[in-house]
Design a protein around this motif. Structure first.
Motif, mmCIF file in Angstrom:
data_model
loop_
_atom_site.group_PDB
_atom_site.id
_atom_site.type_symbol
_atom_site.label_atom_id
_atom_site.label_comp_id
_atom_site.label_asym_id
_atom_site.label_seq_id
_atom_site.Cartn_x
_atom_site.Cartn_y
_atom_site.Cartn_z
ATOM 1 N N THR A 235 14.027 -41.918 -15.415
ATOM 2 C CA THR A 235 13.142 -40.986 -14.710
ATOM 3 C C THR A 235 13.917 -40.150 -13.713
ATOM 4 O O THR A 235 13.670 -38.940 -13.567
ATOM 5 C CB THR A 235 12.020 -41.756 -14.002
ATOM 6 N N LEU A 236 14.859 -40.758 -13.009
ATOM 7 C CA LEU A 236 15.715 -39.987 -12.107
ATOM 8 C C LEU A 236 16.506 -38.946 -12.895
ATOM 9 O O LEU A 236 16.660 -37.794 -12.454
ATOM 10 C CB LEU A 236 16.663 -40.920 -11.353
ATOM 11 N N GLY A 237 16.976 -39.339 -14.066
ATOM 12 C CA GLY A 237 17.656 -38.382 -14.924
ATOM 13 C C GLY A 237 16.737 -37.276 -15.395
ATOM 14 O O GLY A 237 17.127 -36.102 -15.473
ATOM 15 N N GLU A 238 15.492 -37.639 -15.681
ATOM 16 C CA GLU A 238 14.510 -36.657 -16.151
ATOM 17 C C GLU A 238 14.240 -35.597 -15.101
ATOM 18 O O GLU A 238 14.338 -34.393 -15.373
ATOM 19 C CB GLU A 238 13.215 -37.385 -16.529
ATOM 20 N N VAL A 239 13.867 -36.007 -13.882
ATOM 21 C CA VAL A 239 13.483 -35.020 -12.868
ATOM 22 C C VAL A 239 14.677 -34.174 -12.439
ATOM 23 O O VAL A 239 14.535 -32.986 -12.133
ATOM 24 C CB VAL A 239 12.829 -35.707 -11.653
ATOM 25 N N THR A 240 15.870 -34.771 -12.431
ATOM 26 C CA THR A 240 17.055 -34.042 -11.998
ATOM 27 C C THR A 240 17.519 -33.053 -13.056
ATOM 28 O O THR A 240 17.824 -31.888 -12.750
ATOM 29 C CB THR A 240 18.194 -35.032 -11.678
ATOM 30 N N SER A 241 17.560 -33.477 -14.299
ATOM 31 C CA SER A 241 17.992 -32.561 -15.366
ATOM 32 C C SER A 241 16.973 -31.452 -15.587
ATOM 33 O O SER A 241 17.349 -30.297 -15.836
ATOM 34 C CB SER A 241 18.224 -33.334 -16.668
ATOM 35 N N GLN A 242 15.690 -31.766 -15.483
ATOM 36 C CA GLN A 242 14.670 -30.737 -15.648
ATOM 37 C C GLN A 242 14.762 -29.678 -14.561
ATOM 38 O O GLN A 242 14.647 -28.486 -14.839
ATOM 39 C CB GLN A 242 13.281 -31.367 -15.639
ATOM 40 N N ALA A 243 14.968 -30.098 -13.332
ATOM 41 C CA ALA A 243 15.093 -29.134 -12.238
ATOM 42 C C ALA A 243 16.244 -28.176 -12.503
ATOM 43 O O ALA A 243 16.127 -26.961 -12.271
ATOM 44 C CB ALA A 243 15.296 -29.879 -10.917
ATOM 45 N N GLY A 244 17.363 -28.706 -12.987
ATOM 46 C CA GLY A 244 18.488 -27.837 -13.304
ATOM 47 C C GLY A 244 18.230 -26.939 -14.494
ATOM 48 O O GLY A 244 18.592 -25.754 -14.495
ATOM 49 N N SER A 245 17.567 -27.464 -15.504
ATOM 50 C CA SER A 245 17.368 -26.686 -16.731
ATOM 51 C C SER A 245 16.433 -25.504 -16.507
ATOM 52 O O SER A 245 16.580 -24.468 -17.164
ATOM 53 C CB SER A 245 16.832 -27.588 -17.848
ATOM 54 N N TRP A 246 15.473 -25.637 -15.594
ATOM 55 C CA TRP A 246 14.572 -24.505 -15.322
ATOM 56 C C TRP A 246 15.354 -23.307 -14.809
ATOM 57 O O TRP A 246 15.178 -22.186 -15.281
ATOM 58 C CB TRP A 246 13.496 -24.911 -14.321
#
Length: 444
Positions: A350-361
């Protein structure tokens, strides 16, 4: 590996493409939480997410027990539908560029409402297959057009924090819908299932009410001037020919397979390969949803420019890789130890999810030209669609049968994609910085 802002970053009004880091602050310093446009989008999302959560909870049981189709037939229909979803994203983005994101989204919601309602009475398998393809293609097209709408209606300086807030709201809606779906499953009546399907169909129509207040193309830059022929050859002819952007899309698609890990790989691993109690599957999903709601907005605070966004993506991908390696160790442990290991794996995931998503946007929007955001978001979402269609096969056929070795191989793939992103995104940014803007002449 770290990256620094490029030395040739341009400011608005200068030649070249403005970097997100150089954009002026939003007027009035408004917060996404108080922005009326963000609020309208949040209402739209929570209505739609409520229906989606409800449908996701009841759909499989309704298809197999209510409509009477075998698991293999349902699986075949969903596989074909997934392939249709891959083909839907790019044309939807082109349509959003040509006709506007709002009209395209209205048309999609109307089509999705009709198709979803058809699931309540689809007793013919060909009809069921057609509906599955329509709903899935509509869902992927919807994601692309919504992404384009965000580009058109939200200023670049506050877009990523706004998207974090909207994603948190979306998870709240899905959780509420899933809770309602649990009640429907407990009742087990045909009428309850059909009512749930119709409620989901109705949410597509209700979501159009807040859409009316969202401005169309409020923050969309004009298209390049037709007279700019001498520089036209230096620009990508289309999103499909923009090599650096396609590379960013591919890396994002790989790391996006974390959703398949959460929704498919971990539940199957828990049930078939570990001694953890089976009810833990639900607990893991609830933990993920809760943490996303709590952490997603915070994760967007340090993704305001391309270098920091790429580093955020890299961190998220590495955390996802660590989660896979952690999950691999859950086999052959007692129930208590296996439970602790899997909870830790979901926390890392989940930490990977929220962090990678923030960058990908930030990466997905800032590396695309404003006049063609729809086409570029279509390409970006196509990568996600490929992951969603092929990811379940990858984890069930190539990862789980090989146990810890399979998990570690998957972890290595995530890590390589994560580590490559800063360099790939830097190349894409330099390409844009080197291109004169439309209307700029360098010769006599």
């Amino acid at each position: 590996m770290t990256t620094a802002p490029p030395s040739d970053a341009r400011t608005p009004g200068a030649t070249g493409r403005p970097s997100p880091a150089s954009l002026p602050p939003a007027p009035g310093g408004s917060s996404p939480r108080t922005d009326p446009v963000v609020r309208a989008l949040a209402v739209l999302l929570v209505i739609n997410a409520l229906g989606n959560g409800l449908f996701l909870t009841v759909s499989t049981l309704w298809f197999t027990h209510g409509l009477g189709y075998s698991a293999s037939k349902v699986g075949l229909a969903l596989t074909v539908a997934g392939l249709c979803g891959i083909l839907a994203s790019f044309p939807a983005g082109r349509a959003a560029d040509r006709y506007g994101a709002k009209p395209a989204l209205v048309a999609l919601h109307l089509a999705q409402a009709v198709a979803m309602a058809g699931f309540a009475v689809a007793r013919s398998y060909p009809a069921f297959l057609l509906l599955a393809c329509t709903v899935t293609a509509g869902s992927r097209a919807n994601s692309t057009v919504r992404s384009t709408l965000y580009a058109h209606s939200l200023p670049a300086t506050t877009r990523t924090p706004a998207l974090g807030l909207l994603r948190a709201v979306n998870n709240v809606g899905i959780g509420a819908g899933a809770a309602l779906g649990t009640t429907v499953v407990a009742l087990g009546h045909t009428g309850a299932y059909q009512a749930a399907i119709m409620i989901n169909a109705a949410t597509f129509l209700l979501a159009l009410i807040p859409l009316r207040t969202v401005p169309a193309q409020a923050h969309l830059a004009p298209a390049p001037a037709a007279a700019d022929d001498e520089h036209r050859g230096k620009r990508p002819a289309s999103a499909l020919r923009d090599g650096p952007y396609l590379a960013v899309t591919a890396l994002n698609a790989i790391v996006n397979m974390l959703y398949v890990v959460l929704e498919v790989a971990l539940p199957l691993w828990l049930v078939n390969y570990t001694h953890a109690p089976r009810p833990l599957v639900g607990t893991l999903l609830v933990l993920n949803t809760t943490l996303v709601v709590a952490l997603q907005v915070r994760a967007t605070r340090h993704t305001g420019d391309l270098p920091t966004a790429a580093r955020s993506f890299r961190t998220g991908g590495l955390l996802t890789a660590l989660a896979c390696a952690t999950a691999a160790t859950a086999a052959h442990h007692n129930p208590t130890a296996a439970t602790a290991i899997l909870l830790t794996a979901v926390l890392l995931l989940t930490l990977g999810e929220v962090t990678s998503q923030a960058g990908s946007w930030t990466l997905g929007y800032a590396l695309a030209p404003d006049h063609a955001q729809g086409a570029y978001q279509g390409v970006f979402q196509t990568g996600v669609s490929v992951t969603q269609a092929l990811g379940p096969f990858v984890v069930t056929a190539l990862v789980l049968p090989h146990g810890a070795a399979g998990w570690c191989t998957l972890a290595a793939i995530f890590a390589v994609a994560a580590l490559a992103m800063p360099a790939v995104s830097r190349r894409a940014e330099r390409r844009w910085a080197a291109m004169p803007p439309a209307g700029t002449r360098t010769g006599p």
